[in-house]
Enzyme design. Structure first.
Site, PDB file in Angstrom:
ATOM      1  N   HIS A 160     -13.756  31.247  -6.444  1.00 36.67           N
ATOM      2  CA  HIS A 160     -12.866  32.417  -6.290  1.00 36.67           C
ATOM      3  C   HIS A 160     -12.750  33.186  -7.605  1.00 36.67           C
ATOM      4  O   HIS A 160     -12.759  34.412  -7.624  1.00 36.67           O
ATOM      5  CB  HIS A 160     -11.454  31.973  -5.882  1.00 36.67           C
ATOM      6  CG  HIS A 160     -11.363  31.313  -4.555  1.00 36.67           C
ATOM      7  ND1 HIS A 160     -11.110  29.977  -4.405  1.00 36.67           N
ATOM      8  CD2 HIS A 160     -11.489  31.811  -3.300  1.00 36.67           C
ATOM      9  CE1 HIS A 160     -11.074  29.672  -3.115  1.00 36.67           C
ATOM     10  NE2 HIS A 160     -11.301  30.762  -2.423  1.00 36.67           N
ATOM     11  N   SER A 203     -15.478  24.363  -3.006  1.00 36.21           N
ATOM     12  CA  SER A 203     -14.819  24.751  -1.759  1.00 36.21           C
ATOM     13  C   SER A 203     -13.385  24.258  -1.813  1.00 36.21           C
ATOM     14  O   SER A 203     -13.117  23.175  -2.355  1.00 36.21           O
ATOM     15  CB  SER A 203     -15.541  24.087  -0.578  1.00 36.21           C
ATOM     16  OG  SER A 203     -14.727  24.121   0.570  1.00 36.21           O
TER      17      SER A 203
END
Ligand code: PAF
Length: 283
Positions: free
Chosen positions: A37, A186
């Protein structure tokens, strides 16, 4: 950085920034930030005057037996990480702001949603993704939106929405960020216990084996998949799917003569993990 909860507030900040000449970058997320991210935020920060990160665990993309209830949530930590990356706006709406009573519209993409994760998770998954992403584009009106290539099928679905609905937003797919043993980062890696975490690295090794066969000149899809599958079998992992498909329309291919997507999904311990490689067979 400001944390905003309403569409009206986001629109006002975006309009203000635009009137000052800023371009707008959007990073859609469901939170539980990791380096993947943060790499999207950095890419957006480098390219835009205003960076908006949305943080919304979108209920419509989860199936009944999936992990909506247990999906990792820690807004305070996420806000601190986003702020450290120089993000301007964290848009963290309540579900009713996005799906008010009477909400009745779904964006459904044909074709690319029928296979891989779409086939396993069911049509609601990419319908939910396409619908919420389209809404975010309507709310933020970004010049560009940043997605991780780990969710390769999601990127293709979003590109198709943008093309078919003539949405004026550039879709930027950023490279997969990996742990030191190759496991793709993840939010769901948090579900792995120590033993499962060690086994999970086999997904990347399996893709690497397929890629090595391709690099050695192999073009037969079934043989490349067999190489990759053998690595998963060694680690005791039975994939949900391990497939080689055309990288643009996801049709099945027997031979690689253009860009191909080698994609895997597998349940390892308590986590359902996905990963992929693009094998560049184009001229
Ligand atoms: O990739 C995700 O985190 C989600 O699918 C997205 C794009 C934020 C839509 O909810």
């Amino acid at each position: 950085m400001r944390i905003l909860r309403t569409i009206a507030e986001v629109r006002a900040v975006v309009a203000d920034a635009r009137s000052g000449g800023a371009s707008v970058g959007l990073v859609p997320t469901m939170g539980a930030f990791h380096e993947g991210h943060l790499s999207l935020m950095r890419a957006a920060r480098d390219a835009h005057g205003l960076v908006v990160v949305s943080l919304f665990v979108n209920p419509t993309q989860f199936g009944q037996n999936e992990d909506l209830g247990s999906y990792p949530r820690d807004e305070e930590r996420d806000a601190a990480l986003a702020e450290a990356e120089g993000v301007d706006i964290l848009f963290a709406p309540e579900p009713a702001e996005i799906y008010p009573d009477g909400f009745a519209t779904t964006i459904h993409v044909e074709g690319v949603t029928d296979v891989l994760c779409g086939a396993r998770r069911g049509p609601h998954h990419f319908d939910g993704v396409a619908t919420v992403v389209t809404k975010l584009f309507g709310i933020v009106a970004p010049d560009a939106a940043y997605f991780g290539q780990k969710d390769a099928q999601q990127v293709l679905v979003v590109r198709r929405v943008v093309r078919d609905l003539n949405l004026p937003v550039e879709i930027v797919a950023c490279p997969i960020v990996r742990e030191s043993d190759g496991l793709a980062m993840s939010s769901r890696n948090a579900y792995l216990d120590a033993a499962a975490r060690r086994r999970a690295a086999a997904l990347n090794r399996a893709l690497a084996a397929g890629e090595a066969a391709f690099a050695g000149g192999e073009r037969d899809a079934a043989r490349i998949v067999r190489n990759a599958r053998a690595v998963l079998a060694d680690a005791g992992i039975e994939p949900e799917y391990l497939e080689l498909r055309d990288a643009v329309d996801l049709r099945e291919i027997a031979q690689i003569d253009g860009d191909a997507l080698l994609a895997v999904a597998a349940r390892v311990g308590a986590a359902r993990l996905i990963d992929n490689r693009i094998l560049r067979g184009g001229a």
